[in-house]
Design a protein around this motif. Structure first.
Motif, PDB file in Angstrom:
ATOM      1  N   LEU A 129       0.825  -1.204   0.000  1.00 54.55           N
ATOM      2  CA  LEU A 129       0.000   0.000   0.000  1.00 54.55           C
ATOM      3  C   LEU A 129       0.857   1.252   0.000  1.00 54.55           C
ATOM      4  CD1 LEU A 129      -2.769  -1.057   2.561  1.00 54.55           C
ATOM      5  CD2 LEU A 129      -3.038  -0.758   0.090  1.00 54.55           C
ATOM      6  N   PHE A 130       1.947   1.218   0.785  1.00 53.97           N
ATOM      7  CA  PHE A 130       2.828   2.381   0.856  1.00 53.97           C
ATOM      8  C   PHE A 130       3.526   2.641  -0.464  1.00 53.97           C
ATOM      9  CE2 PHE A 130       5.434   5.539   2.761  1.00 53.97           C
ATOM     10  CZ  PHE A 130       6.693   5.396   2.174  1.00 53.97           C
ATOM     11  N   LEU A 131       4.142   1.583  -1.028  1.00 48.41           N
ATOM     12  CA  LEU A 131       4.867   1.744  -2.282  1.00 48.41           C
ATOM     13  C   LEU A 131       3.925   2.032  -3.433  1.00 48.41           C
ATOM     14  CD1 LEU A 131       7.486  -1.132  -1.884  1.00 48.41           C
ATOM     15  CD2 LEU A 131       7.851   1.323  -1.576  1.00 48.41           C
ATOM     16  N   GLY A 132       2.770   1.365  -3.422  1.00 49.70           N
ATOM     17  CA  GLY A 132       1.799   1.603  -4.486  1.00 49.70           C
ATOM     18  C   GLY A 132       1.286   3.020  -4.453  1.00 49.70           C
ATOM     19  N   GLY A 133       1.055   3.540  -3.221  1.00 50.30           N
ATOM     20  CA  GLY A 133       0.595   4.917  -3.092  1.00 50.30           C
ATOM     21  C   GLY A 133       1.633   5.894  -3.563  1.00 50.30           C
ATOM     22  N   ALA A 134       2.903   5.603  -3.241  1.00 52.21           N
ATOM     23  CA  ALA A 134       3.977   6.492  -3.692  1.00 52.21           C
ATOM     24  C   ALA A 134       4.083   6.492  -5.195  1.00 52.21           C
ATOM     25  CB  ALA A 134       5.303   6.051  -3.061  1.00 52.21           C
ATOM     26  N   ALA A 135       3.935   5.291  -5.808  1.00 57.44           N
ATOM     27  CA  ALA A 135       4.022   5.198  -7.269  1.00 57.44           C
ATOM     28  C   ALA A 135       2.870   5.938  -7.923  1.00 57.44           C
ATOM     29  CB  ALA A 135       4.027   3.733  -7.699  1.00 57.44           C
ATOM     30  N   ALA A 136       1.677   5.817  -7.275  1.00 58.39           N
ATOM     31  CA  ALA A 136       0.511   6.470  -7.866  1.00 58.39           C
ATOM     32  C   ALA A 136       0.671   7.984  -7.872  1.00 58.39           C
ATOM     33  CB  ALA A 136      -0.743   6.068  -7.092  1.00 58.39           C
ATOM     34  N   GLN A 137       1.409   8.494  -6.859  1.00 57.07           N
ATOM     35  CA  GLN A 137       1.580   9.926  -6.772  1.00 57.07           C
ATOM     36  C   GLN A 137       2.672  10.443  -7.706  1.00 57.07           C
ATOM     37  OE1 GLN A 137       2.302  10.688  -2.634  1.00 57.07           O
ATOM     38  NE2 GLN A 137       0.266  10.008  -1.988  1.00 57.07           N
ATOM     39  N   GLY A 138       3.547   9.563  -8.183  1.00 57.86           N
ATOM     40  CA  GLY A 138       4.632   9.968  -9.059  1.00 57.86           C
ATOM     41  C   GLY A 138       4.137  10.246 -10.464  1.00 57.86           C
ATOM     42  N   PHE A 139       4.891  11.060 -11.193  1.00 57.53           N
ATOM     43  CA  PHE A 139       4.483  11.408 -12.560  1.00 57.53           C
ATOM     44  C   PHE A 139       4.783  10.257 -13.511  1.00 57.53           C
ATOM     45  CE2 PHE A 139       5.090  13.249 -16.752  1.00 57.53           C
ATOM     46  CZ  PHE A 139       3.912  13.969 -16.873  1.00 57.53           C
ATOM     47  N   ASP A 140       3.870  10.011 -14.446  1.00 57.42           N
ATOM     48  CA  ASP A 140       4.024   8.932 -15.425  1.00 57.42           C
ATOM     49  C   ASP A 140       4.908   9.397 -16.576  1.00 57.42           C
ATOM     50  OD1 ASP A 140       3.801   6.790 -17.150  1.00 57.42           O
ATOM     51  OD2 ASP A 140       1.803   7.363 -17.868  1.00 57.42           O
ATOM     52  N   HIS A 141       6.165   8.989 -16.557  1.00 57.05           N
ATOM     53  CA  HIS A 141       7.090   9.415 -17.611  1.00 57.05           C
ATOM     54  C   HIS A 141       6.851   8.684 -18.933  1.00 57.05           C
ATOM     55  CE1 HIS A 141       9.548  12.187 -15.339  1.00 57.05           C
ATOM     56  NE2 HIS A 141       9.535  11.343 -14.332  1.00 57.05           N
ATOM     57  N   GLU A 142       5.943   7.731 -18.948  1.00 58.56           N
ATOM     58  CA  GLU A 142       5.538   7.118 -20.218  1.00 58.56           C
ATOM     59  C   GLU A 142       4.478   7.958 -20.910  1.00 58.56           C
ATOM     60  OE1 GLU A 142       6.922   4.399 -21.673  1.00 58.56           O
ATOM     61  OE2 GLU A 142       8.366   4.615 -20.039  1.00 58.56           O
ATOM     62  N   HIS A 143       3.895   8.896 -20.205  1.00 59.77           N
ATOM     63  CA  HIS A 143       2.844   9.768 -20.762  1.00 59.77           C
ATOM     64  C   HIS A 143       1.757   8.928 -21.439  1.00 59.77           C
ATOM     65  CE1 HIS A 143       5.223  13.509 -20.136  1.00 59.77           C
ATOM     66  NE2 HIS A 143       6.236  12.691 -20.319  1.00 59.77           N
ATOM     67  N   ALA A 144       1.369   7.842 -20.756  1.00 56.71           N
ATOM     68  CA  ALA A 144       0.431   6.884 -21.354  1.00 56.71           C
ATOM     69  C   ALA A 144      -0.915   7.520 -21.699  1.00 56.71           C
ATOM     70  CB  ALA A 144       0.228   5.695 -20.408  1.00 56.71           C
ATOM     71  N   ALA A 145      -1.397   8.420 -20.846  1.00 56.29           N
ATOM     72  CA  ALA A 145      -2.693   9.045 -21.105  1.00 56.29           C
ATOM     73  C   ALA A 145      -2.657   9.886 -22.376  1.00 56.29           C
ATOM     74  CB  ALA A 145      -3.091   9.913 -19.906  1.00 56.29           C
ATOM     75  N   TRP A 146      -1.548  10.571 -22.610  1.00 58.97           N
ATOM     76  CA  TRP A 146      -1.400  11.393 -23.814  1.00 58.97           C
ATOM     77  C   TRP A 146      -1.261  10.511 -25.044  1.00 58.97           C
ATOM     78  CZ3 TRP A 146      -2.777  15.334 -26.213  1.00 58.97           C
ATOM     79  CH2 TRP A 146      -2.025  16.019 -27.159  1.00 58.97           C
ATOM     80  N   THR A 147      -0.506   9.438 -24.949  1.00 64.11           N
ATOM     81  CA  THR A 147      -0.370   8.506 -26.071  1.00 64.11           C
ATOM     82  C   THR A 147      -1.726   7.928 -26.465  1.00 64.11           C
ATOM     83  OG1 THR A 147       1.946   7.895 -25.740  1.00 64.11           O
ATOM     84  CG2 THR A 147       0.536   6.242 -26.753  1.00 64.11           C
ATOM     85  N   ALA A 148      -2.539   7.569 -25.484  1.00 61.82           N
ATOM     86  CA  ALA A 148      -3.857   6.994 -25.781  1.00 61.82           C
ATOM     87  C   ALA A 148      -4.711   7.973 -26.586  1.00 61.82           C
ATOM     88  CB  ALA A 148      -4.563   6.624 -24.484  1.00 61.82           C
ATOM     89  N   LEU A 149      -4.659   9.244 -26.239  1.00 66.03           N
ATOM     90  CA  LEU A 149      -5.421  10.255 -26.973  1.00 66.03           C
ATOM     91  C   LEU A 149      -4.861  10.471 -28.372  1.00 66.03           C
ATOM     92  CD1 LEU A 149      -5.939  12.812 -24.065  1.00 66.03           C
ATOM     93  CD2 LEU A 149      -7.749  11.541 -25.248  1.00 66.03           C
TER      94      LEU A 149
END
Length: 293
Positions: free
Chosen positions: A29-49
């Motif tokens: 939960l701790f590591l997952g929460g930290a990862a969720a708060q980090g910026f996605d350097h794959e920019h997956a949301a932008w690629t999908a659009l």
């Protein structure tokens, strides 16, 4: 500590072993929460659009944009823009140079699309916003790295700032929503491919004969106005993203590396290789790069 409890913890199947799943869950939960708060350097949301709304043309040498489709996905676009705006200067400064550059290119392109959507479909060119009042490139219509920002600030004050990136191929990566501009890429820029992606964009753009070509009748090399406006970016000794190539001191020297894309005949290509073809800069087409149904 109670002797009986100590003994239980030592026994197989005792306390520590029994607590292991709980410890693992807490860590997840701790590591997952930290990862969720980090910026996605794959920019997956932008690629999908982009994959959904960018239309490739002429063998992927150019593209148009389904702004009507982006309009339908405005909520998803705004979520991505919000993620960009939440990045702090301190977080940004801690990234690699490639991560920073990819972030800025994607931010420029995504906020440009958002700018278009604020008035779409009621105009034909990004300049319809205005050249003095309402200038779309100077208008501070979004927040980035903790301050109100404009497209010009991303491109000229950050990406093109001397000593920051010194990468002329950025002009093939940022898109100003116009037909004359190098195409909007069908995927986000990412740090791991920040040499390959701009290079492919360069080859796509230079092989597009509607915007760059050798004219056999005049013997001139007719190229985009971009090479006139930003001449200094090709004359400052660019050595490639890793700084290992031969320094580029002129536009003619740069074009020589792409002679086969700019001309068909061996003699024409040789003139470009020898730097003997005079340059002519084509008029820039500011019409909206819209893929209307």
């Amino acid at each position: 500590m109670d002797a009986r409890l100590t003994q239980e913890m030592r026994d197989e199947g005792g306390g520590l072993k029994a607590l292991a799943p709980l410890i693992a869950l807490i860590a997840q939960l701790f590591l997952g929460g930290a990862a969720a708060q980090g910026f996605d350097h794959e920019h997956a949301a932008w690629t999908a659009l982009l994959k959904k709304h960018v239309v490739l043309l002429d063998g992927a040498r150019a593209s148009q944009v389904r702004y009507a489709g982006f309009q339908q996905d405005r909520a998803a676009l705004k979520r991505y823009l919000d993620a960009l705006s939440k990045v702090t200067p301190q977080e940004f400064d801690g990234w690699s140079k490639a991560q920073r550059m990819a972030f800025l290119i994607n931010a420029y392109n995504a906020f440009t699309v958002e700018k278009i959507l604020t008035r779409y479909p009621d105009f034909r060119s990004i300049w319809d916003f205005g050249k003095i009042f309402g200038n779309p490139f100077k208008d501070r219509f979004f927040t980035l790295l903790g301050r109100s920002s404009s497209l010009d600030q991303i491109e000229h004050d950050t990406l093109r700032k001397p000593g920051a990136h010194d990468e002329p191929r950025v002009h093939f990566a940022v898109n100003c929503a116009s037909i004359g501009c190098p195409m909007l890429r069908e995927e986000a820029y990412v740090a791991e491919r920040l040499d390959a992606q701009p290079e492919e964009q360069a080859r796509r753009f230079l092989s597009d004969r509607s915007r760059n070509r050798y004219d056999p009748e005049s013997g001139r090399l007719e190229v985009s106005k971009i090479f006139d406006w930003f001449k200094e970016d090709w004359t400052s000794g660019y050595r490639g993203i890793e700084g290992k190539g031969e320094p580029i001191r002129s536009r003619e020297q740069y074009f020589a590396g792409y002679a086969a894309l700019l001309a068909d005949g061996p003699g024409e290509q040789q003139r470009i290789l020898d730097g003997k073809a005079d340059l002519r800069f084509l008029e820039y087409d500011w019409a909206l790069n819209d893929a209307r149904p």
